[in-house]
Design a protein around this motif. Structure first.
Motif, PDB file in Angstrom:
ATOM      1  N   PHE A 185     -11.831   5.249  -7.092  1.00 16.36           N
ATOM      2  CA  PHE A 185     -10.766   4.319  -6.709  1.00 16.36           C
ATOM      3  C   PHE A 185     -11.232   2.871  -6.673  1.00 16.36           C
ATOM      4  O   PHE A 185     -10.495   1.941  -7.042  1.00 16.36           O
ATOM      5  CB  PHE A 185     -10.222   4.716  -5.325  1.00 16.36           C
ATOM      6  N   LYS A 186     -12.469   2.666  -6.244  1.00 15.90           N
ATOM      7  CA  LYS A 186     -12.966   1.297  -6.098  1.00 15.90           C
ATOM      8  C   LYS A 186     -12.869   0.520  -7.413  1.00 15.90           C
ATOM      9  O   LYS A 186     -12.581  -0.684  -7.415  1.00 15.90           O
ATOM     10  CB  LYS A 186     -14.426   1.333  -5.627  1.00 15.90           C
ATOM     11  N   THR A 187     -13.078   1.212  -8.530  1.00 15.65           N
ATOM     12  CA  THR A 187     -13.000   0.516  -9.823  1.00 15.65           C
ATOM     13  C   THR A 187     -11.683   0.767 -10.561  1.00 15.65           C
ATOM     14  O   THR A 187     -11.192  -0.117 -11.260  1.00 15.65           O
ATOM     15  CB  THR A 187     -14.173   0.919 -10.743  1.00 15.65           C
ATOM     16  N   ASN A 188     -11.092   1.988 -10.399  1.00 16.44           N
ATOM     17  CA  ASN A 188      -9.876   2.242 -11.198  1.00 16.44           C
ATOM     18  C   ASN A 188      -8.566   2.103 -10.413  1.00 16.44           C
ATOM     19  O   ASN A 188      -7.485   2.107 -11.008  1.00 16.44           O
ATOM     20  CB  ASN A 188      -9.952   3.613 -11.893  1.00 16.44           C
TER      21      ASN A 188
ATOM     22  N   GLY B  79     -13.466   8.143   6.359  1.00 17.55           N
ATOM     23  CA  GLY B  79     -14.615   8.069   5.469  1.00 17.55           C
ATOM     24  C   GLY B  79     -15.937   8.381   6.150  1.00 17.55           C
ATOM     25  O   GLY B  79     -16.905   8.799   5.507  1.00 17.55           O
ATOM     26  N   ASP B  80     -15.993   8.176   7.480  1.00 12.74           N
ATOM     27  CA  ASP B  80     -17.218   8.472   8.235  1.00 12.74           C
ATOM     28  C   ASP B  80     -17.269   9.914   8.716  1.00 12.74           C
ATOM     29  O   ASP B  80     -18.228  10.295   9.396  1.00 12.74           O
ATOM     30  CB  ASP B  80     -17.309   7.552   9.461  1.00 12.74           C
ATOM     31  N   GLY B  81     -16.231  10.677   8.413  1.00 12.20           N
ATOM     32  CA  GLY B  81     -16.196  12.063   8.874  1.00 12.20           C
ATOM     33  C   GLY B  81     -15.653  12.212  10.280  1.00 12.20           C
ATOM     34  O   GLY B  81     -15.741  13.288  10.869  1.00 12.20           O
ATOM     35  N   GLU B  82     -15.084  11.148  10.854  1.00 12.50           N
ATOM     36  CA  GLU B  82     -14.434  11.271  12.168  1.00 12.50           C
ATOM     37  C   GLU B  82     -13.057  11.910  11.988  1.00 12.50           C
ATOM     38  O   GLU B  82     -12.389  11.701  10.969  1.00 12.50           O
ATOM     39  CB  GLU B  82     -14.323   9.900  12.848  1.00 12.50           C
ATOM     40  N   LEU B  83     -12.651  12.685  12.996  1.00  8.33           N
ATOM     41  CA  LEU B  83     -11.449  13.510  12.859  1.00  8.33           C
ATOM     42  C   LEU B  83     -10.296  12.995  13.707  1.00  8.33           C
ATOM     43  O   LEU B  83     -10.501  12.462  14.800  1.00  8.33           O
ATOM     44  CB  LEU B  83     -11.757  14.958  13.246  1.00  8.33           C
TER      45      LEU B  83
ATOM     46  N   GLY C  56       8.484   9.375   3.306  1.00  8.59           N
ATOM     47  CA  GLY C  56       8.223   8.826   1.976  1.00  8.59           C
ATOM     48  C   GLY C  56       7.484   7.508   1.929  1.00  8.59           C
ATOM     49  O   GLY C  56       7.543   6.791   0.929  1.00  8.59           O
ATOM     50  N   LYS C  57       6.796   7.154   3.016  1.00  6.47           N
ATOM     51  CA  LYS C  57       6.058   5.890   2.923  1.00  6.47           C
ATOM     52  C   LYS C  57       4.625   6.035   3.411  1.00  6.47           C
ATOM     53  O   LYS C  57       4.284   6.981   4.133  1.00  6.47           O
ATOM     54  CB  LYS C  57       6.782   4.786   3.684  1.00  6.47           C
ATOM     55  N   ILE C  58       3.799   5.104   2.986  1.00  7.83           N
ATOM     56  CA  ILE C  58       2.395   5.069   3.386  1.00  7.83           C
ATOM     57  C   ILE C  58       2.117   3.679   3.957  1.00  7.83           C
ATOM     58  O   ILE C  58       2.398   2.669   3.297  1.00  7.83           O
ATOM     59  CB  ILE C  58       1.460   5.340   2.192  1.00  7.83           C
ATOM     60  N   LEU C  59       1.587   3.637   5.186  1.00  5.16           N
ATOM     61  CA  LEU C  59       1.203   2.366   5.789  1.00  5.16           C
ATOM     62  C   LEU C  59      -0.299   2.178   5.640  1.00  5.16           C
ATOM     63  O   LEU C  59      -1.057   3.138   5.670  1.00  5.16           O
ATOM     64  CB  LEU C  59       1.573   2.335   7.278  1.00  5.16           C
ATOM     65  N   VAL C  60      -0.725   0.929   5.491  1.00  4.23           N
ATOM     66  CA  VAL C  60      -2.156   0.621   5.434  1.00  4.23           C
ATOM     67  C   VAL C  60      -2.514  -0.234   6.639  1.00  4.23           C
ATOM     68  O   VAL C  60      -1.782  -1.149   7.023  1.00  4.23           O
ATOM     69  CB  VAL C  60      -2.535  -0.080   4.101  1.00  4.23           C
ATOM     70  N   THR C  61      -3.635   0.110   7.275  1.00  2.00           N
ATOM     71  CA  THR C  61      -4.068  -0.622   8.458  1.00  2.00           C
ATOM     72  C   THR C  61      -5.595  -0.615   8.512  1.00  2.00           C
ATOM     73  O   THR C  61      -6.238   0.211   7.866  1.00  2.00           O
ATOM     74  CB  THR C  61      -3.469   0.020   9.733  1.00  2.00           C
ATOM     75  N   LYS C  62      -6.158  -1.535   9.264  1.00  2.00           N
ATOM     76  CA  LYS C  62      -7.614  -1.605   9.412  1.00  2.00           C
ATOM     77  C   LYS C  62      -8.102  -0.486  10.327  1.00  2.00           C
ATOM     78  O   LYS C  62      -7.536  -0.273  11.404  1.00  2.00           O
ATOM     79  CB  LYS C  62      -8.022  -2.956  10.014  1.00  2.00           C
ATOM     80  N   LYS C  63      -9.155   0.193   9.924  1.00  2.00           N
ATOM     81  CA  LYS C  63      -9.758   1.202  10.789  1.00  2.00           C
ATOM     82  C   LYS C  63     -10.274   0.531  12.058  1.00  2.00           C
ATOM     83  O   LYS C  63     -10.870  -0.543  11.997  1.00  2.00           O
ATOM     84  CB  LYS C  63     -10.902   1.904  10.056  1.00  2.00           C
TER      85      LYS C  63
ATOM     86  N   PRO D 101     -11.836   4.857  -0.383  1.00  2.00           N
ATOM     87  CA  PRO D 101     -13.284   4.967  -0.617  1.00  2.00           C
ATOM     88  C   PRO D 101     -13.826   3.740  -1.355  1.00  2.00           C
ATOM     89  O   PRO D 101     -14.438   3.850  -2.415  1.00  2.00           O
ATOM     90  CB  PRO D 101     -13.382   6.242  -1.471  1.00  2.00           C
ATOM     91  N   ASP D 102     -13.564   2.554  -0.781  1.00  2.00           N
ATOM     92  CA  ASP D 102     -13.981   1.324  -1.460  1.00  2.00           C
ATOM     93  C   ASP D 102     -14.695   0.368  -0.508  1.00  2.00           C
ATOM     94  O   ASP D 102     -14.907  -0.812  -0.829  1.00  2.00           O
ATOM     95  CB  ASP D 102     -12.763   0.627  -2.093  1.00  2.00           C
ATOM     96  N   GLY D 103     -15.043   0.872   0.690  1.00  2.00           N
ATOM     97  CA  GLY D 103     -15.763   0.030   1.638  1.00  2.00           C
ATOM     98  C   GLY D 103     -14.910  -1.004   2.338  1.00  2.00           C
ATOM     99  O   GLY D 103     -15.439  -1.830   3.093  1.00  2.00           O
ATOM    100  N   SER D 104     -13.585  -0.945   2.130  1.00  2.00           N
ATOM    101  CA  SER D 104     -12.722  -1.972   2.729  1.00  2.00           C
ATOM    102  C   SER D 104     -12.329  -1.642   4.163  1.00  2.00           C
ATOM    103  O   SER D 104     -11.706  -2.471   4.836  1.00  2.00           O
ATOM    104  CB  SER D 104     -11.456  -2.158   1.876  1.00  2.00           C
ATOM    105  N   GLY D 105     -12.659  -0.426   4.623  1.00  2.00           N
ATOM    106  CA  GLY D 105     -12.342  -0.056   6.004  1.00  2.00           C
ATOM    107  C   GLY D 105     -10.850   0.067   6.270  1.00  2.00           C
ATOM    108  O   GLY D 105     -10.402  -0.162   7.382  1.00  2.00           O
ATOM    109  N   ARG D 106     -10.100   0.460   5.237  1.00  2.00           N
ATOM    110  CA  ARG D 106      -8.650   0.584   5.406  1.00  2.00           C
ATOM    111  C   ARG D 106      -8.237   2.046   5.538  1.00  2.00           C
ATOM    112  O   ARG D 106      -8.668   2.893   4.744  1.00  2.00           O
ATOM    113  CB  ARG D 106      -7.922  -0.028   4.206  1.00  2.00           C
ATOM    114  N   LEU D 107      -7.401   2.309   6.556  1.00  2.00           N
ATOM    115  CA  LEU D 107      -6.815   3.638   6.706  1.00  2.00           C
ATOM    116  C   LEU D 107      -5.395   3.616   6.150  1.00  2.00           C
ATOM    117  O   LEU D 107      -4.659   2.639   6.346  1.00  2.00           O
ATOM    118  CB  LEU D 107      -6.752   4.039   8.186  1.00  2.00           C
TER     119      LEU D 107
END
Ligand SMILES: [Ca+2]
Length: 413
Positions: free
Chosen positions: A101-104, A394-398, A59-66, A46-52
Motif C-alpha cells: 500500500f505504501k507505494t501502490n 499495526g503493532d499487534g494491539e487488539l 458503508g463508510k470508512i473514517l480515518v483517524t490518528k492512532k 501499513p505505511d508508517g503514517s499511524g492512521r487507523l
C-alpha cells in the motif's frame, strides 16, 4: 512455520511445567469521539503514517490518528448512497490494505448490494450479491479514497441477506483471504457447505497481483485476479472452484493469522446448538452442513473426513443439559478474534481472544500447536454490550468493537 512450531514445542514444555491462569484483562475505551453505530472493523495503514481506518457497516470508512480520541476523524471512503446495509449481517463488512500500500495505494473492500431484475437476470433466485473490489487512495489527498478507481474483482450471487462471512485479509503468503458464509436462511438449504462448485461456505484465497485465465478451447476468460498455483483445486481438473482454500464453513465471522506462526484462526457461527473456533488449513473440510461443531447435523457421506473445532460452546436455550455448562461457557454467536502478539502487554502474548456477540463474553485460550491441544481456557470478561468484531492494529494491539459504536482496547490492569 515449522521452525516456529519447534520453538513453540519447547515453550509449551516450559508452560506445562508451570501452568498458570490467564492474566486479567480490562477494556479501555479508545476513539471515544467516534459515536456512529455498527463499527465493524479497524485497520492500520501499513505505511508508517499511524492512521487507523474504522469501517462502518452502513458503508463508510473514517480515518483517524492512532492514539487520538477520534475527534480529528475524516471520511476516507463513503458508499452509503449505494445502500450496502439493509439487514443485520450485510453492509460494508471489512477492508484490507495491499501489503504494498505504501507505494501502490491499493486497498480492498467487501460490501453487499441488492440486485434488481433490470440489471441482473438471476435477481429472482439471487436477490443479493456480495462485491469484492479494489480501490486506490486519491493521488491528491492520502486521507481520501478515489471512488472512481474501483476495480471489481468478483461478485458473488447471494440467495439471502444473512451469512455473508465478511472479512478480507492478506495472509503471510501475500494472498488475499475471504471467508464466505453458506448463503443464509438456516440449515444450509442448498447444501453449499460441501458443494465445491460453489464459492459459498468457503474460505477463498486469491492473488490480487496477477490474472488467471480459466476454461479451455474457445471457452476461456480471464479472472480479475490470479489463482495461487497451490490452491487445493487450482488445476481446474474438476468442477471445484479454484478460489477455494478450505470448505464446510457456515458463516466465518472474523478470522486472523497468528502473526508469529502464520496459523489461521476462524470463528464459525453455528446454527441452533454449537458455536465453534477452528484452525483452518489448506484443503480442510470443516464439516458444515454435515456437522455443527463436533456434532452430527445432517446426513452425509460416511467416509468423509471433517476437521473438528479447536473449541466449541453451546447455545443457552437449546441445550437440554444446560446445568452441565457453567453460565460463562454458553452464548449465541461466536466472534473470532486474534492471538495477541503486541508488545505493550507481554503477559498476553500467545493468548487467542474470542467472544460471543450476543452475551458479550470474551474468552482467552492458549493452544499448543505441536500437540494440538488447548492448554488454558477462561472467561476473561463478561460485559453487557453486543460485540461486532475484534480488530488488530499495526503493532499487534487488539480492539473490541461494539454494536452501539463504542470501541475498546484490550489492556491489562
Ligand atoms: Ca465445523
Amino acid at each position: 512455520m515449522k521452525k516456529f512450531h519447534l520453538a513453540l514445542a519447547l515453550f509449551s514444555l516450559i508452560l506445562a511445567a508451570s501452568a498458570q491462569p490467564l492474566p486479567k484483562i480490562q477494556l479501555t475505551p479508545v476513539l471515544t469521539k467516534l459515536t456512529d453505530e455498527r463499527p465493524l472493523w479497524i485497520s492500520e495503514a501499513p505505511d508508517g503514517s499511524g492512521r487507523l481506518f474504522v469501517v462502518y457497516q452502513e458503508g463508510k470508512i473514517l480515518v483517524t490518528k492512532k492514539g487520538s480520541d477520534g475527534g480529528d476523524a475524516k471520511v476516507f471512503f463513503d458508499i452509503t448512497s449505494r445502500h450496502p446495509y439493509f439487514e443485520n449481517e450485510d453492509g460494508l463488512l471489512s477492508m484490507a490494505f495491499h501489503p504494498g500500500f505504501k507505494t501502490n495505494g491499493l486497498f480492498y473492500v467487501y460490501y453487499n448490494q441488492k440486485n434488481s431484475g433490470d440489471q441482473y437476470k438471476d435477481a429472482k433466485e439471487f436477490p443479493f450479491r456480495s462485491v469484492i473490489s479494489e480501490f486506490k487512495v486519491s493521488a491528491a489527498d492520502p486521507d481520501q479514497a478515489d471512488l472512481k478507481s474501483e476495480r471489481i474483482l468478483f461478485e458473488v450471487p447471494q440467495p439471502f441477506w444473512n451469512h455473508k462471512g465478511g472479512e478480507l485479509c492478506f495472509g503471510p503468503d501475500g494472498y488475499l483471504y475471504l471467508g464466505l458464509g453458506d448463503g443464509g436462511a438456516g440449515g444450509d438449504p442448498f447444501n453449499s457447505g460441501q458443494n465445491l462448485a460453489r464459492l459459498l461456505a468457503k474460505m477463498l484465497r486469491i492473488d490480487v497481483n496477477s490474472r488467471t485465465t480459466i476454461g479451455n478451447g474457445d471457452h476461456t476468460h480471464q479472472l480479475q485476479y490470479g489463482i495461487p498455483s497451490d490452491n487445493p483445486f487450482a488445476k481446474g481438473d474438476s468442477n471445484a472452484c479454484p478460489e477455494i482454500f478450505a470448505y464446510g464453513l457456515r458463516n466465518p465471522w472474523r478470522y486472523s493469522f497468528d502473526r508469529q506462526t502464520g496459523d489461521l484462526w476462524v470463528g464459525d457461527v453455528g446454527q441452533d446448538l454449537w458455536e465453534e473456533v477452528d484452525l483452518v488449513t489448506k484443503g480442510g473440510n470443516y464439516g458444515w452442513s454435515i456437522r455443527e461443531g463436533a456434532h452430527h447435523f445432517k446426513s452425509g457421506p460416511p467416509d468423509a473426513h471433517y476437521i473438528e473445532p479447536v473449541m466449541e460452546y453451546p447455545h443457552r436455550p437449546n441445550i437440554q443439559s444446560e446445568a452441565t455448562f457453567p453460565d460463562h461457557s454458553i452464548g449465541l454467536c461466536v466472534i473470532g478474534g486474534y492471538v495477541y502478539r503486541g508488545k505493550a502487554f507481554p503477559n498476553l502474548d500467545g493468548i487467542y481472544f474470542y467472544g460471543d456477540a450476543s452475551l458479550g463474553t470474551i474468552w482467552g485460550l492458549r493452544y499448543d500447536y505441536v500437540t494440538h491441544k488447548v492448554t488454558a481456557h477462561e472467561t476473561l470478561i463478561q460485559q453487557p454490550k453486543n460485540i461486532n468484531s475484534f480488530a488488530e492494529d499495526g503493532d499487534g494491539e487488539l480492539y473490541v468493537l461494539m454494536l452501539d459504536g463504542k470501541i475498546y482496547q484490550i489492556t491489562t490492569p
